[in-house]
Design a protein around this motif. Structure first.
Motif, PDB file in Angstrom:
ATOM      1  N   ASP A 127     -58.491 -42.898 139.502  1.00  0.00           N
ATOM      2  CA  ASP A 127     -59.180 -41.912 139.954  1.00  0.00           C
ATOM      3  C   ASP A 127     -58.794 -40.886 141.254  1.00  0.00           C
ATOM      4  N   VAL A 128     -57.395 -41.116 141.530  1.00  0.00           N
ATOM      5  CA  VAL A 128     -56.767 -40.859 142.765  1.00  0.00           C
ATOM      6  C   VAL A 128     -56.990 -39.367 142.872  1.00  0.00           C
ATOM      7  N   ARG A 129     -57.166 -38.930 144.151  1.00  0.00           N
ATOM      8  CA  ARG A 129     -57.427 -37.587 144.301  1.00  0.00           C
ATOM      9  C   ARG A 129     -56.471 -37.070 145.296  1.00  0.00           C
ATOM     10  N   VAL A 130     -55.568 -36.229 145.185  1.00  0.00           N
ATOM     11  CA  VAL A 130     -54.287 -35.597 145.593  1.00  0.00           C
ATOM     12  C   VAL A 130     -54.711 -34.124 146.088  1.00  0.00           C
ATOM     13  N   CYS A 131     -54.608 -33.914 147.468  1.00  0.00           N
ATOM     14  CA  CYS A 131     -54.671 -32.460 147.739  1.00  0.00           C
ATOM     15  C   CYS A 131     -53.491 -31.989 148.341  1.00  0.00           C
ATOM     16  N   GLY A 132     -53.342 -30.607 148.570  1.00  0.00           N
ATOM     17  CA  GLY A 132     -52.119 -30.305 149.191  1.00  0.00           C
ATOM     18  C   GLY A 132     -51.836 -28.652 149.396  1.00  0.00           C
ATOM     19  N   THR A 133     -50.746 -28.434 149.470  1.00  0.00           N
ATOM     20  CA  THR A 133     -50.566 -27.159 149.997  1.00  0.00           C
ATOM     21  C   THR A 133     -48.996 -26.449 149.692  1.00  0.00           C
ATOM     22  N   LEU A 134     -48.888 -25.257 149.614  1.00  0.00           N
ATOM     23  CA  LEU A 134     -47.358 -24.698 149.314  1.00  0.00           C
ATOM     24  C   LEU A 134     -47.022 -24.267 150.606  1.00  0.00           C
ATOM     25  N   SER A 135     -47.654 -24.103 151.655  1.00  0.00           N
ATOM     26  CA  SER A 135     -46.955 -23.375 152.851  1.00  0.00           C
ATOM     27  C   SER A 135     -46.361 -24.404 153.711  1.00  0.00           C
ATOM     28  N   PRO A 136     -44.936 -23.998 153.958  1.00  0.00           N
ATOM     29  CA  PRO A 136     -43.861 -24.717 154.845  1.00  0.00           C
ATOM     30  C   PRO A 136     -44.363 -24.582 156.356  1.00  0.00           C
ATOM     31  N   SER A 137     -45.529 -25.157 156.611  1.00  0.00           N
ATOM     32  CA  SER A 137     -45.806 -25.042 158.054  1.00  0.00           C
ATOM     33  C   SER A 137     -45.615 -26.343 158.938  1.00  0.00           C
ATOM     34  N   ALA A 138     -44.485 -27.191 158.395  1.00  0.00           N
ATOM     35  CA  ALA A 138     -43.981 -28.199 159.398  1.00  0.00           C
ATOM     36  C   ALA A 138     -42.466 -28.365 159.232  1.00  0.00           C
ATOM     37  N   MET A 139     -42.070 -29.280 160.325  1.00  0.00           N
ATOM     38  CA  MET A 139     -40.686 -29.200 160.286  1.00  0.00           C
ATOM     39  C   MET A 139     -40.142 -30.720 159.933  1.00  0.00           C
ATOM     40  N   ALA A 140     -39.286 -31.064 159.274  1.00  0.00           N
ATOM     41  CA  ALA A 140     -38.713 -32.497 158.714  1.00  0.00           C
ATOM     42  C   ALA A 140     -37.092 -32.660 159.648  1.00  0.00           C
ATOM     43  N   THR A 141     -37.294 -33.929 159.959  1.00  0.00           N
ATOM     44  CA  THR A 141     -35.782 -34.212 160.653  1.00  0.00           C
ATOM     45  C   THR A 141     -35.275 -35.469 159.872  1.00  0.00           C
ATOM     46  N   PRO A 142     -33.987 -35.265 159.471  1.00  0.00           N
ATOM     47  CA  PRO A 142     -33.362 -36.382 158.450  1.00  0.00           C
ATOM     48  C   PRO A 142     -33.321 -37.488 159.298  1.00  0.00           C
ATOM     49  N   LYS A 174     -48.355 -28.991 160.955  1.00  0.00           N
ATOM     50  CA  LYS A 174     -49.775 -28.774 160.795  1.00  0.00           C
ATOM     51  C   LYS A 174     -49.938 -27.922 159.437  1.00  0.00           C
ATOM     52  N   TRP A 175     -50.778 -28.512 158.564  1.00  0.00           N
ATOM     53  CA  TRP A 175     -51.211 -27.583 157.192  1.00  0.00           C
ATOM     54  C   TRP A 175     -52.608 -27.279 157.272  1.00  0.00           C
ATOM     55  N   GLY A 176     -52.841 -26.221 157.282  1.00  0.00           N
ATOM     56  CA  GLY A 176     -54.287 -25.530 156.840  1.00  0.00           C
ATOM     57  C   GLY A 176     -54.814 -25.521 155.446  1.00  0.00           C
ATOM     58  N   PHE A 177     -56.266 -25.019 155.182  1.00  0.00           N
ATOM     59  CA  PHE A 177     -56.691 -25.029 153.998  1.00  0.00           C
ATOM     60  C   PHE A 177     -56.537 -26.025 152.991  1.00  0.00           C
ATOM     61  N   ILE A 178     -56.620 -27.169 153.444  1.00  0.00           N
ATOM     62  CA  ILE A 178     -56.382 -28.232 152.741  1.00  0.00           C
ATOM     63  C   ILE A 178     -57.647 -28.813 152.167  1.00  0.00           C
ATOM     64  N   SER A 188     -62.045 -27.618 153.369  1.00  0.00           N
ATOM     65  CA  SER A 188     -60.678 -27.401 153.411  1.00  0.00           C
ATOM     66  C   SER A 188     -60.169 -27.247 154.848  1.00  0.00           C
ATOM     67  N   ILE A 189     -60.223 -28.338 155.420  1.00  0.00           N
ATOM     68  CA  ILE A 189     -59.857 -28.764 156.775  1.00  0.00           C
ATOM     69  C   ILE A 189     -58.305 -28.597 156.895  1.00  0.00           C
ATOM     70  N   SER A 190     -57.836 -28.812 158.204  1.00  0.00           N
ATOM     71  CA  SER A 190     -56.321 -28.864 158.284  1.00  0.00           C
ATOM     72  C   SER A 190     -55.791 -30.456 158.602  1.00  0.00           C
ATOM     73  N   THR A 191     -54.665 -30.684 158.047  1.00  0.00           N
ATOM     74  CA  THR A 191     -54.338 -31.920 158.690  1.00  0.00           C
ATOM     75  C   THR A 191     -52.955 -31.766 159.341  1.00  0.00           C
ATOM     76  N   VAL A 192     -52.544 -32.868 160.159  1.00  0.00           N
ATOM     77  CA  VAL A 192     -51.536 -32.808 161.176  1.00  0.00           C
ATOM     78  C   VAL A 192     -50.690 -34.072 160.895  1.00  0.00           C
ATOM     79  N   ALA A 193     -49.463 -33.878 160.910  1.00  0.00           N
ATOM     80  CA  ALA A 193     -48.418 -35.017 160.759  1.00  0.00           C
ATOM     81  C   ALA A 193     -47.887 -35.127 162.282  1.00  0.00           C
ATOM     82  N   LYS A 194     -47.856 -36.464 162.854  1.00  0.00           N
ATOM     83  CA  LYS A 194     -47.098 -36.566 164.237  1.00  0.00           C
ATOM     84  C   LYS A 194     -45.963 -37.618 164.024  1.00  0.00           C
TER      85      LYS A 194
END
Length: 393
Positions: free
Chosen positions: A112-127, A137-141, A191-197
């Motif tokens: 019964d896994v619960r997966v949340c998410g967003t379609l907003s590209p509000s973060a940066m990724a580095t290879p 940071k992503w809002g409205f999660i 619908s909190i915000s989440t942050v990746a550091k």
């Protein structure tokens, strides 16, 4: 291969109806706590609602979108936040099914896994070697406090290519949860915000978002299943629209339950039920609900039929999917507004739920993907034979 017995649409809708007393009982607590109570979360899981978009091989049901619409409608009649959270889980869960099968093995290892998410590209990724590092940071999660995984969107910036958005799966344990959900509507959705550091995401859990939006998925085992053949945006539209219809039906339920004992103050009407104005209001609201349901069902039929036929999606059909969702949201909101206006001054008290239904449907209509004007403009643009001005179609 799982031996799970897949319930019928009618059985799942019946389960949603049976949950209504519990959802109503917990709705005020959800508003106060700004997240669904654990009891509600567990009840939704026991009813099988987290399995509705999970592949059968993992014990899921692989439900079509018409089933999602009808289940969310029943949940929304009792509590908009519960319906919204369940429907939002359906979308990222489906998105997880577009990843390589080895990644799905990892995600769906949790019952019964619960997966949340967003379609907003509000973060940066580095290879980096073996994957990417993500910061942002992503809002409205919605449903974030109770989730196991999150689908994130980030912009990948490398030295040898143009920046482009990626979609990735991240365990919630890798993210910081920010308790910032202080709002007027859908308060119980958490619908909190989440942050990746500096979060590392391995390459196997990364997909290019433009390819996903065009229906190019990485799963081999899901390729033959009708529910995983459609593009993401029509699927997302059909997965979420039932909540709006449910809120409108719930508002009508509340209005009609209060009607026999209400009079119209400062008039000669001892019963609101006998006033011609009430007849007009009830009729107009009911017709708008019927129209909202028509658009929701037409949307679901389009998505499900295309999936079964494995047919190519025309650009106009993609835009129509968003327009149908926008129409359903607008009509549901108009119906609730009529009923709330007809409910009198006593309806603003917290113990009269129609004020919550009004705030919730207003919040739904403000969502960036569900906003009627945004969706109508896109549909009209395509009807006028112009190119879409968004990737999200």
């Amino acid at each position: 291969m799982s031996t799970t017995t897949v319930p019928t649409r009618e059985q799942l809708v019946s389960r949603a109806s049976e949950l209504a007393p519990l959802l109503r009982k917990n709705a005020d607590v959800a508003e106060t706590d700004r997240r669904l109570p654990d009891e509600t979360i567990e009840a939704l899981g026991q009813a099988g609602f987290y399995r509705m978009r999970v592949p059968i091989r993992y014990g899921g049901y692989e439900c079509d979108t018409r089933t999602l619409v009808e289940v969310a409608t029943e949940l929304g009649r009792a509590d908009g936040s519960a319906a919204w959270t369940a429907s939002v889980y359906w979308i990222p869960t489906w998105m997880a099914c577009t990843f390589p099968d080895e990644v799905q093995d990892e995600v769906f290892a949790t019952p019964d896994v619960r997966v949340c998410g967003t379609l907003s590209p509000s973060a940066m990724a580095t290879p980096v070697d073996g994957g990417v590092l993500v910061d942002g940071k992503w809002g409205f999660i919605s449903g974030g406090p109770h989730s196991h995984w999150q689908v994130v969107i980030a912009v990948l910036v490398g030295s040898d290519s143009e920046p482009y958005p990626i979609m990735a799966l991240v365990p919630m344990s890798d993210l910081l949860k920010v308790d910032d959900w202080h709002v007027a509507g859908l308060r119980g959705t958490g619908s909190i915000s989440t942050v990746a550091k500096n979060v590392f995401i391995p390459q196997r859990r990364i997909l290019p978002l433009p390819a996903v939006l065009q229906g190019q998925y990485a799963s081999a085992l899901n390729a033959e299943s009708p529910i995983y053949r459609s593009p993401l945006l029509p699927v997302a539209c059909a997965s979420s629209v039932g909540t709006a219809v449910g809120l409108a039906k719930g508002a009508l339920d509340i209005f009609m339950s209060r009607l026999p004992n209400r009079k119209i103050t400062y008039t000669a009407y001892d019963s609101q039920r006998t006033a011609p104005l009430t007849h007009l209001q009830v009729a107009e609201a009911t017709m708008k609900i019927d129209e909202a349901e028509f658009h929701a069902h037409r949307l679901a039929t389009l998505v499900d039929t295309k999936g079964v036929e494995d047919a190519e999606w025309k650009l106009e059909e993609r835009a129509q999917a968003r327009a149908d969702m926008g129409a359903a949201c607008r009509l549901a909101k108009e119906a609730v507004e009529i009923l709330a206006s007809a409910s009198g001054g006593s309806s603003i008290y917290n113990d009269v739920p129609i004020q919550r239904f009004l705030r919730d449907i207003q919040a739904v209509n403000l969502h960036a993907l569900m906003h009627p004007n945004t969706n109508f403009e896109l549909y009209g643009r395509i009807l006028c034979e112009l190119e879409p001005n968004t990737l999200y179609i």
